[in-house]
Design a protein around this motif. Structure first.
Motif, short mmCIF file in Angstrom:
data_model
loop_
_atom_site.label_atom_id
_atom_site.label_comp_id
_atom_site.label_asym_id
_atom_site.label_seq_id
_atom_site.Cartn_x
_atom_site.Cartn_y
_atom_site.Cartn_z
N LEU A 9 -48.41 -83.24 -117.46
CA LEU A 9 -48.58 -82.10 -118.55
C LEU A 9 -49.37 -80.97 -117.96
CD1 LEU A 9 -49.01 -84.26 -121.85
CD2 LEU A 9 -46.75 -83.05 -120.81
N LEU A 10 -50.52 -81.47 -117.21
CA LEU A 10 -51.18 -80.41 -116.59
C LEU A 10 -50.70 -79.58 -115.78
CD1 LEU A 10 -54.42 -79.38 -116.50
CD2 LEU A 10 -54.69 -81.25 -114.82
N ALA A 11 -49.90 -80.41 -114.89
CA ALA A 11 -49.05 -79.60 -113.88
C ALA A 11 -48.37 -78.60 -114.46
CB ALA A 11 -48.25 -80.60 -113.05
N LEU A 12 -47.60 -78.82 -115.45
CA LEU A 12 -46.62 -78.01 -116.42
C LEU A 12 -47.38 -76.87 -116.88
CD1 LEU A 12 -44.16 -80.39 -118.11
CD2 LEU A 12 -43.76 -79.02 -116.07
N LEU A 13 -48.60 -77.09 -117.35
CA LEU A 13 -49.35 -76.04 -117.94
C LEU A 13 -49.69 -74.93 -116.77
CD1 LEU A 13 -51.87 -77.76 -120.27
CD2 LEU A 13 -50.30 -76.25 -121.08
N ALA A 14 -50.38 -75.50 -115.78
CA ALA A 14 -50.79 -74.50 -114.60
C ALA A 14 -49.50 -73.72 -114.25
CB ALA A 14 -51.12 -75.61 -113.53
N ARG A 15 -48.27 -74.46 -114.06
CA ARG A 15 -47.08 -73.79 -113.52
C ARG A 15 -46.62 -72.78 -114.43
NH1 ARG A 15 -41.36 -73.76 -114.86
NH2 ARG A 15 -40.33 -73.48 -113.15
N GLN A 16 -46.86 -72.97 -115.74
CA GLN A 16 -46.73 -71.92 -116.97
C GLN A 16 -47.39 -70.67 -116.84
OE1 GLN A 16 -43.64 -72.19 -118.75
NE2 GLN A 16 -43.94 -70.23 -118.68
N PHE A 17 -48.61 -70.92 -116.82
CA PHE A 17 -49.76 -69.94 -116.46
C PHE A 17 -49.61 -69.06 -115.25
CE2 PHE A 17 -52.68 -72.46 -119.49
CZ PHE A 17 -52.55 -71.70 -120.51
N ARG A 18 -49.08 -69.74 -114.23
CA ARG A 18 -48.86 -68.83 -112.73
C ARG A 18 -47.69 -68.16 -113.02
NH1 ARG A 18 -47.69 -73.25 -110.08
NH2 ARG A 18 -50.17 -73.66 -109.91
N ILE A 19 -46.69 -68.69 -113.67
CA ILE A 19 -45.53 -67.75 -113.96
C ILE A 19 -45.97 -66.81 -114.96
CG2 ILE A 19 -43.36 -67.48 -115.42
CD1 ILE A 19 -42.74 -70.46 -114.45
N TYR A 20 -46.66 -66.86 -115.82
CA TYR A 20 -47.18 -65.60 -116.69
C TYR A 20 -47.83 -64.48 -115.88
CZ TYR A 20 -46.21 -68.10 -121.25
OH TYR A 20 -45.63 -68.86 -122.11
N TYR A 21 -48.77 -65.15 -114.68
CA TYR A 21 -49.59 -64.27 -113.98
C TYR A 21 -48.64 -63.42 -113.12
CZ TYR A 21 -53.26 -62.69 -110.94
OH TYR A 21 -53.89 -61.78 -109.93
N GLN A 22 -47.69 -64.07 -112.68
CA GLN A 22 -46.81 -63.45 -111.66
C GLN A 22 -45.91 -62.50 -112.30
OE1 GLN A 22 -45.32 -67.17 -110.10
NE2 GLN A 22 -46.32 -66.70 -108.18
N VAL A 23 -45.29 -62.83 -113.66
CA VAL A 23 -44.45 -61.76 -114.31
C VAL A 23 -45.37 -60.76 -114.83
CG1 VAL A 23 -43.37 -61.59 -116.35
CG2 VAL A 23 -42.87 -63.75 -115.25
N LYS A 24 -46.59 -60.85 -115.21
CA LYS A 24 -47.11 -59.76 -115.53
C LYS A 24 -47.66 -58.86 -114.67
CE LYS A 24 -51.34 -58.86 -118.61
NZ LYS A 24 -50.45 -58.55 -119.73
N GLY A 25 -47.99 -59.33 -113.42
CA GLY A 25 -48.35 -58.58 -112.35
C GLY A 25 -47.03 -57.42 -111.66
N LEU A 26 -45.92 -58.21 -111.79
CA LEU A 26 -44.79 -57.77 -111.27
C LEU A 26 -44.11 -56.49 -112.33
CD1 LEU A 26 -42.56 -60.51 -109.53
CD2 LEU A 26 -43.95 -58.41 -108.44
N SER A 27 -44.35 -56.98 -113.65
CA SER A 27 -43.97 -56.07 -114.87
C SER A 27 -44.70 -54.78 -114.60
CB SER A 27 -44.17 -56.67 -116.09
OG SER A 27 -43.60 -57.92 -116.09
N LYS A 28 -46.19 -54.91 -114.44
CA LYS A 28 -46.92 -53.72 -114.16
C LYS A 28 -46.44 -52.74 -112.98
CE LYS A 28 -51.46 -55.03 -116.09
NZ LYS A 28 -52.80 -55.23 -115.58
N GLN A 29 -45.91 -53.23 -111.70
CA GLN A 29 -45.22 -52.62 -110.94
C GLN A 29 -43.86 -52.06 -111.19
OE1 GLN A 29 -45.89 -54.77 -107.00
NE2 GLN A 29 -46.95 -56.04 -107.97
N ALA A 30 -43.49 -52.21 -112.52
CA ALA A 30 -42.35 -51.75 -113.07
C ALA A 30 -41.03 -52.37 -112.66
CB ALA A 30 -42.07 -50.04 -112.52
N TYR A 31 -40.94 -53.71 -112.26
CA TYR A 31 -39.91 -54.67 -111.78
C TYR A 31 -39.18 -54.83 -112.97
CZ TYR A 31 -41.53 -55.72 -107.26
OH TYR A 31 -41.87 -55.56 -105.62
N SER A 32 -37.76 -55.03 -112.98
CA SER A 32 -37.12 -55.45 -114.13
C SER A 32 -37.01 -56.87 -114.15
CB SER A 32 -35.65 -54.85 -113.98
OG SER A 32 -34.91 -55.69 -112.90
N GLN A 33 -36.76 -57.38 -115.33
CA GLN A 33 -36.60 -59.00 -115.27
C GLN A 33 -35.81 -59.29 -114.50
OE1 GLN A 33 -35.88 -60.28 -119.44
NE2 GLN A 33 -37.57 -59.05 -120.11
#
Length: 343
Positions: free
Chosen positions: A251-275
């Motif tokens: 469960l801890l690994a899945l939580l960390a993975r999800q936070f990592r995805i959120y962080y990466q998606v947020k960063g790329l969205s700021k650079q105007a990347y599409s989904q």
């Protein structure tokens, strides 16, 4: 041509002499092949007119020869060649030699009594190879790739129609929320719900009643409740997962993975990347990126980094024997509820 278009043509009685199916979705490959057999051979047809080879075990010349041979006590036959890696650049241990010129000559002038199906369960093709170019030009090419949102909705509607039922738009969306894009699981749950509703339509209430959340969805819920400072509800889900014998470290690994995805998606969205661009960049399914994009505004980047560090610290504390793993994850959830900054 995508899978849905190919299925539609089959239903209209349009059968091609040569099919080239490639992609990573095994369910789609199997489902299309079965519908093809029903259309060409019939459900009561002779199994002797369905011949299957594996490319790494049998020279392609034998498959072509079989396709050129008249059907046995019937008007049609289907010849299937699995694991057709000749269209990829991957190396294999197979010592079988293939005369691919025989194949290219056949697909230019196929037998009207046979349907040849070449199955390449791979994501990428080697477009430089002559056989790949010839197949793309002469054969009916079907992509068995992960669906986007639009295709998923069409597929669910088609599955429901096949079972003689209807499903509401809201129910379809909730079903995907619970199971993601796992077609095998979705097909099984649709079958179950169809038996339950009979001639009635499938509604959100039916999905809620019959379809259990996946582990990934429980992790989503854990995060949602924690960041909304609803610790009691987060702990209820956590202890339910413990009763289901889920390991806190998993469960801890899945939580960390999800936070990592959120962080990466947020960063790329700021650079105007599409989904779509984000999905390609991170090598994630587009639906995973869509879900993450809907959630990232709950956090700023500093908070996400804090949560990732907390996950790493918790992992270290557990593995170094400093704290019991069940208690460690409870404390992590408590920490997550204390402060969540949004931006």
């Amino acid at each position: 041509m995508n899978y849905l278009q190919a299925k539609k043509e089959l239903k209209q009685g349009k059968v091609s002499p040569v099919y080239f199916i490639y992609g990573t979705q095994a369910f789609l490959i199997e489902d299309f092949t079965q519908h093809l057999l029903n259309q060409v051979i019939g459900q009561d047809g002779s199994d002797m007119n369905v011949i299957t080879y594996t490319f790494s075990e049998t020279p392609i010349e034998l498959a072509v020869q079989e396709a050129e041979t008249m059907p046995f006590l019937g008007t049609n036959k289907v010849v299937i060649v699995k694991d057709f890696h000749a269209v990829t650049s991957q190396k294999t241990d197979s010592k079988i030699e293939h005369d691919l010129d025989v194949l290219t000559q056949y697909i230019e002038n196929p037998s009207p009594e046979s349907t040849l199906v070449l199955v390449a369960p791979y994501e990428k093709l080697d477009e430089r190879k002559r056989v790949t170019k010839r197949l793309k030009k002469e054969a009916t090419v079907i992509e068995a790739m992960p669906f986007d949102d639009r295709m998923m909705k069409q597929w669910i509607e088609e599955q429901a129609t096949t079972k003689g039922i209807q499903i509401t738009k809201e129910a379809s969306e909730r079903l995907v929320e619970r199971l993601g894009f796992d077609l095998l699981m979705l097909a099984g749950e649709l079958e179950k719900m169809a038996l339950y509703v009979g001639e009635e339509e499938i509604t959100v209430d039916v999905v809620e009643l019959l379809v259990a959340r996946t582990l990934e969805q429980d992790v989503f819920a854990l995060i949602d409740f924690a960041v909304k400072k609803r610790l009691d509800e987060a702990l209820v889900i956590y202890h339910d997962l413990l009763k289901q014998k889920e390991d806190p470290l998993k469960l801890l690994a899945l939580l960390a993975r999800q936070f990592r995805i959120y962080y990466q998606v947020k960063g790329l969205s700021k650079q105007a990347y599409s989904q779509k661009q984000i999905a390609t960049q991170l090598k994630l399914h587009p639906y995973v990126v869509k879900l993450a994009s809907a959630k990232v505004n709950q956090f700023n980047e500093r908070t996400l980094l804090t949560f990732l560090e907390a996950c790493a610290d918790t992992d270290y504390a557990i593995k170094s024997g400093k704290i019991d793993k069940v208690l460690a994850l409870e404390l992590l959830l408590m920490k997550m509820t204390q402060k969540t900054e949004t931006k």
